[in-house]
Design a protein around this motif. Structure first.
Motif, PDB file in Angstrom:
ATOM      1  N   GLY A   1       0.822  -1.209   0.000  1.00 59.36           N
ATOM      2  CA  GLY A   1       0.000   0.000   0.000  1.00 59.36           C
ATOM      3  C   GLY A   1       0.854   1.257   0.000  1.00 59.36           C
ATOM      4  O   GLY A   1       2.042   1.239  -0.332  1.00 59.36           O
ATOM      5  N   THR A   2       0.221   2.340   0.424  1.00 59.21           N
ATOM      6  CA  THR A   2       0.890   3.642   0.445  1.00 59.21           C
ATOM      7  C   THR A   2       2.146   3.624   1.320  1.00 59.21           C
ATOM      8  O   THR A   2       3.139   4.288   1.012  1.00 59.21           O
ATOM      9  N   SER A   3       2.122   2.850   2.406  1.00 59.15           N
ATOM     10  CA  SER A   3       3.300   2.816   3.292  1.00 59.15           C
ATOM     11  C   SER A   3       4.531   2.308   2.548  1.00 59.15           C
ATOM     12  O   SER A   3       5.652   2.739   2.833  1.00 59.15           O
ATOM     13  N   PHE A   4       4.329   1.397   1.597  1.00 52.45           N
ATOM     14  CA  PHE A   4       5.471   0.887   0.828  1.00 52.45           C
ATOM     15  C   PHE A   4       6.168   2.057   0.110  1.00 52.45           C
ATOM     16  O   PHE A   4       7.407   2.170   0.126  1.00 52.45           O
ATOM     17  N   LEU A   5       5.362   2.931  -0.503  1.00 52.58           N
ATOM     18  CA  LEU A   5       5.912   4.096  -1.218  1.00 52.58           C
ATOM     19  C   LEU A   5       6.566   5.064  -0.225  1.00 52.58           C
ATOM     20  O   LEU A   5       7.668   5.584  -0.464  1.00 52.58           O
ATOM     21  N   ALA A   6       5.867   5.305   0.896  1.00 52.34           N
ATOM     22  CA  ALA A   6       6.353   6.263   1.899  1.00 52.34           C
ATOM     23  C   ALA A   6       7.691   5.800   2.489  1.00 52.34           C
ATOM     24  O   ALA A   6       8.618   6.598   2.677  1.00 52.34           O
ATOM     25  N   ILE A   7       7.781   4.510   2.773  1.00 54.10           N
ATOM     26  CA  ILE A   7       9.018   3.956   3.370  1.00 54.10           C
ATOM     27  C   ILE A   7      10.180   4.115   2.387  1.00 54.10           C
ATOM     28  O   ILE A   7      11.283   4.531   2.761  1.00 54.10           O
ATOM     29  N   LYS A   8       9.935   3.820   1.116  1.00 51.38           N
ATOM     30  CA  LYS A   8      10.993   3.941   0.097  1.00 51.38           C
ATOM     31  C   LYS A   8      11.499   5.383  -0.004  1.00 51.38           C
ATOM     32  O   LYS A   8      12.711   5.635  -0.075  1.00 51.38           O
TER      33      LYS A   8
ATOM     34  N   ASP B   1      11.916  13.248  15.425  1.00 54.16           N
ATOM     35  CA  ASP B   1      10.941  13.457  16.502  1.00 54.16           C
ATOM     36  C   ASP B   1       9.516  13.099  16.079  1.00 54.16           C
ATOM     37  O   ASP B   1       8.706  12.685  16.905  1.00 54.16           O
ATOM     38  N   LEU B   2       9.218  13.345  14.809  1.00 53.90           N
ATOM     39  CA  LEU B   2       7.831  13.211  14.345  1.00 53.90           C
ATOM     40  C   LEU B   2       7.832  12.803  12.875  1.00 53.90           C
ATOM     41  O   LEU B   2       8.606  13.341  12.085  1.00 53.90           O
ATOM     42  N   VAL B   3       6.968  11.844  12.533  1.00 56.33           N
ATOM     43  CA  VAL B   3       6.777  11.448  11.132  1.00 56.33           C
ATOM     44  C   VAL B   3       5.328  11.730  10.769  1.00 56.33           C
ATOM     45  O   VAL B   3       4.404  11.201  11.409  1.00 56.33           O
ATOM     46  N   ILE B   4       5.124  12.584   9.767  1.00 56.24           N
ATOM     47  CA  ILE B   4       3.767  12.850   9.274  1.00 56.24           C
ATOM     48  C   ILE B   4       3.663  12.268   7.873  1.00 56.24           C
ATOM     49  O   ILE B   4       4.493  12.578   7.009  1.00 56.24           O
ATOM     50  N   VAL B   5       2.671  11.407   7.658  1.00 53.89           N
ATOM     51  CA  VAL B   5       2.417  10.917   6.303  1.00 53.89           C
ATOM     52  C   VAL B   5       1.169  11.618   5.773  1.00 53.89           C
ATOM     53  O   VAL B   5       0.067  11.434   6.294  1.00 53.89           O
ATOM     54  N   CYS B   6       1.370  12.450   4.761  1.00 54.82           N
ATOM     55  CA  CYS B   6       0.263  13.136   4.100  1.00 54.82           C
ATOM     56  C   CYS B   6      -0.248  12.196   3.016  1.00 54.82           C
ATOM     57  O   CYS B   6       0.514  11.794   2.132  1.00 54.82           O
ATOM     58  N   THR B   7      -1.524  11.828   3.100  1.00 55.44           N
ATOM     59  CA  THR B   7      -2.053  10.869   2.120  1.00 55.44           C
ATOM     60  C   THR B   7      -3.566  10.898   2.062  1.00 55.44           C
ATOM     61  O   THR B   7      -4.223  11.123   3.089  1.00 55.44           O
ATOM     62  N   ALA B   8      -4.089  10.668   0.887  1.00 55.64           N
ATOM     63  CA  ALA B   8      -5.531  10.483   0.709  1.00 55.64           C
ATOM     64  C   ALA B   8      -5.860   9.013   0.533  1.00 55.64           C
ATOM     65  O   ALA B   8      -7.021   8.636   0.399  1.00 55.64           O
ATOM     66  N   THR B   9      -4.825   8.158   0.525  1.00 55.08           N
ATOM     67  CA  THR B   9      -5.016   6.716   0.326  1.00 55.08           C
ATOM     68  C   THR B   9      -4.238   5.933   1.391  1.00 55.08           C
ATOM     69  O   THR B   9      -3.267   5.241   1.075  1.00 55.08           O
ATOM     70  N   PRO B  10      -4.652   6.061   2.661  1.00 58.10           N
ATOM     71  CA  PRO B  10      -3.930   5.337   3.712  1.00 58.10           C
ATOM     72  C   PRO B  10      -3.984   3.829   3.470  1.00 58.10           C
ATOM     73  O   PRO B  10      -4.875   3.350   2.773  1.00 58.10           O
TER      74      PRO B  10
ATOM     75  N   ALA C   1      -2.945   4.085  11.635  1.00 55.06           N
ATOM     76  CA  ALA C   1      -2.227   5.163  10.953  1.00 55.06           C
ATOM     77  C   ALA C   1      -1.104   4.609  10.073  1.00 55.06           C
ATOM     78  O   ALA C   1      -0.261   3.832  10.546  1.00 55.06           O
ATOM     79  N   THR C   2      -1.105   5.003   8.821  1.00 56.55           N
ATOM     80  CA  THR C   2      -0.039   4.613   7.886  1.00 56.55           C
ATOM     81  C   THR C   2       1.308   5.130   8.386  1.00 56.55           C
ATOM     82  O   THR C   2       2.349   4.479   8.229  1.00 56.55           O
ATOM     83  N   ALA C   3       1.282   6.302   9.009  1.00 57.63           N
ATOM     84  CA  ALA C   3       2.531   6.918   9.491  1.00 57.63           C
ATOM     85  C   ALA C   3       3.181   6.097  10.595  1.00 57.63           C
ATOM     86  O   ALA C   3       4.414   6.043  10.686  1.00 57.63           O
ATOM     87  N   ALA C   4       2.374   5.458  11.444  1.00 56.05           N
ATOM     88  CA  ALA C   4       2.933   4.674  12.555  1.00 56.05           C
ATOM     89  C   ALA C   4       3.722   3.485  12.004  1.00 56.05           C
ATOM     90  O   ALA C   4       4.845   3.205  12.443  1.00 56.05           O
ATOM     91  N   TYR C   5       3.139   2.819  11.031  1.00 58.45           N
ATOM     92  CA  TYR C   5       3.818   1.675  10.413  1.00 58.45           C
ATOM     93  C   TYR C   5       5.086   2.148   9.693  1.00 58.45           C
ATOM     94  O   TYR C   5       6.161   1.557   9.836  1.00 58.45           O
ATOM     95  N   THR C   6       4.953   3.244   8.961  1.00 57.00           N
ATOM     96  CA  THR C   6       6.089   3.805   8.218  1.00 57.00           C
ATOM     97  C   THR C   6       7.237   4.144   9.160  1.00 57.00           C
ATOM     98  O   THR C   6       8.395   3.778   8.917  1.00 57.00           O
ATOM     99  N   ALA C   7       6.925   4.851  10.245  1.00 55.91           N
ATOM    100  CA  ALA C   7       7.965   5.291  11.194  1.00 55.91           C
ATOM    101  C   ALA C   7       8.712   4.084  11.778  1.00 55.91           C
ATOM    102  O   ALA C   7       9.946   4.082  11.863  1.00 55.91           O
ATOM    103  N   THR C   8       7.974   3.061  12.145  1.00 50.94           N
ATOM    104  CA  THR C   8       8.601   1.874  12.732  1.00 50.94           C
ATOM    105  C   THR C   8       9.497   1.173  11.713  1.00 50.94           C
ATOM    106  O   THR C   8      10.629   0.782  12.021  1.00 50.94           O
ATOM    107  N   GLN C   9       9.001   1.053  10.496  1.00 52.59           N
ATOM    108  CA  GLN C   9       9.766   0.351   9.459  1.00 52.59           C
ATOM    109  C   GLN C   9      11.071   1.059   9.103  1.00 52.59           C
ATOM    110  O   GLN C   9      12.038   0.425   8.710  1.00 52.59           O
ATOM    111  N   ILE C  10      11.089   2.387   9.203  1.00 47.13           N
ATOM    112  CA  ILE C  10      12.325   3.113   8.848  1.00 47.13           C
ATOM    113  C   ILE C  10      13.245   3.280  10.057  1.00 47.13           C
ATOM    114  O   ILE C  10      14.292   3.918   9.957  1.00 47.13           O
TER     115      ILE C  10
ATOM    116  N   ALA D   1      10.187   8.502  17.412  1.00 46.56           N
ATOM    117  CA  ALA D   1       9.229   9.476  16.873  1.00 46.56           C
ATOM    118  C   ALA D   1       7.800   9.075  17.213  1.00 46.56           C
ATOM    119  O   ALA D   1       7.505   7.895  17.374  1.00 46.56           O
ATOM    120  N   PHE D   2       6.902  10.068  17.309  1.00 41.53           N
ATOM    121  CA  PHE D   2       5.477   9.768  17.229  1.00 41.53           C
ATOM    122  C   PHE D   2       5.058  10.087  15.797  1.00 41.53           C
ATOM    123  O   PHE D   2       5.836  10.685  15.036  1.00 41.53           O
TER     124      PHE D   2
END
Ligand code: UT7
Length: 331
Positions: A54-61, A78-87, A93-102, A107-108
């Motif tokens: 999903g979108t997190s794959f793109l965000a992580i890359k 400190d903080l990861v914000i994922v701006c998206t219309a397609t979570p 939250a897509t951002a939580a998964y993204t932050a952990t993966q990177i 960060a929150f």
């Protein structure tokens, strides 16, 4: 003591490998390369094909690209914000998964959604946190897997949208560089003209609604086009006026890539020559939250410290706005 401003200090990006050309679309819907090129400026777009990504794959890359280029320790974010219309999915939250993966384990994180204006509004949010002194390193990602809600039988939408992601790092600056001013707007009367009707809380998907296909994105292109042309040009002109900027002062226009004719109209209103208008719509189409950071990603090597940049976006909701920013580094 000098005021702390919020500057972009690094950029990353990612688009999937699969290229969907205008020629290929000719075999899917009644359209042609000439119509798409002259009406939108788009020649091809990228599509994330693999099941379960999903979108997190793109965000992580995109984030990993930035981290690697900058030599950044993700633990310092400190903080990861994922701006998206397609979570990725509802609720989580897509951002939580993204932050952990990177590896941004300190960060929150959260998602921010304002359709095609998501990233522009995210720039405002990230900057406000930095200016206040509350946080020092904010990773702002714009990512959308638009192909997840496109009906590839609807020629009004499938020719426009593509998938992709871009990321920027916001940090404090004491030289007065970074975000200078913003003019952000919204008007809910516009929501009838651009939306995915079913699948939200008003109209959850069930067997019947699914059959109607209204979980796909719909747009009344003409109405959206007219509003985008008027409003994007209007806020860009106004933010320049109130900062006493002329076209000679501006190094770049970084405008949402929805239709080349909308970008040209905005550039015309502020009298900006083509060489100062960032453009990659021909290769990626409209990637929603990713258009602005993907422009920075593609043009990063041409940007110079002190460059005065006008950002502009318009999207569903309606939402729109403009930001005036001074670039903070030479790459
Ligand atoms: O990012 C969020 C904001 N989104 C936007 O800013 C998108 C804004 N809208 C647009 O970019 C444009 O309105 C579109 C690209 C979606 C459509 O362009 P248009 O110049 O507004 O075309 P139209 O909808 O007025 O259609 C003109 C003609 C119609 O035929 P008739 O009625 O004149 O015979 C359409 O049926 O073009 C026809 N048409 C197409 N023909 C070939 C519509 N879509 C297509 C197509 N291929 N894909």
């Amino acid at each position: 003591m000098s005021k702390i401003t919020a500057a972009i200090t690094a950029v990353g990006g990612y688009v999937p490998d699969f290229v969907l050309t205008n020629k290929a679309l000719e075999t899917m819907v009644e359209t042609n390369d000439e119509w798409i090129t002259t009406r939108t400026g788009i020649k091809e777009r990228r599509i994330l094909k693999e099941d379960g990504k999903g979108t997190s794959f793109l965000a992580i890359k995109a984030a990993e690209d930035l981290i690697q280029k900058k030599g950044l320790d993700p633990k310092e974010i400190d903080l990861v914000i994922v701006c998206t219309a397609t979570p990725d999915m509802k609720a989580a939250a897509t951002a939580a998964y993204t932050a952990t993966q990177i590896g941004a384990v300190n960060a929150f994180s959260y998602d921010l959604e304002a359709a095609c204006s998501s990233f522009l509004f995210g720039m405002s949010t990230a900057s406000a946190y930095i200016e206040s002194g509350r946080y020092k390193k904010i990773l702002l990602i714009g990512a959308d897997k638009n192909s997840s809600f496109i009906n590839y039988k609807d020629r009004a939408t499938c020719i426009i949208f593509g998938d992709g992601a871009g990321a920027v790092l916001f940090e404090p600056n004491e030289e007065g560089l970074g975000l200078q001013d913003e003019l952000l707007k919204s008007n809910g009367e516009g929501r009838d003209f651009l939306q995915a009707t079913y699948g939200g809380s008003s109209y959850p998907i069930n067997e019947n609604t699914y059959k109607e296909g209204k979980h796909y994105i719909f747009q009344d292109g003409k109405t959206v086009f007219k509003n985008a042309v008027f409003n994007m040009a209007d806020v860009s002109e106004r933010i320049m006026q109130r900062n006493q900027l002329t076209n000679d002062d501006i190094a770049w226009l970084v405008a949402h890539q929805a239709n080349k004719r909308i970008i040209d109209a905005t550039a015309n209103r502020i009298n900006l020559e083509d060489e100062k208008v960032m453009m990659n719509i021909q290769r990626y189409g409209n990637t929603t939250s990713a258009t602005l950071p993907l422009l920075l990603y593609d043009y990063e090597s041409q940007l110079k410290k002190g460059d005065k940049i006008i950002f502009a976006a318009f999207g569903g909701g309606f939402t729109w706005g403009s930001i005036y920013l001074k670039w903070a580094y030479n790459s």
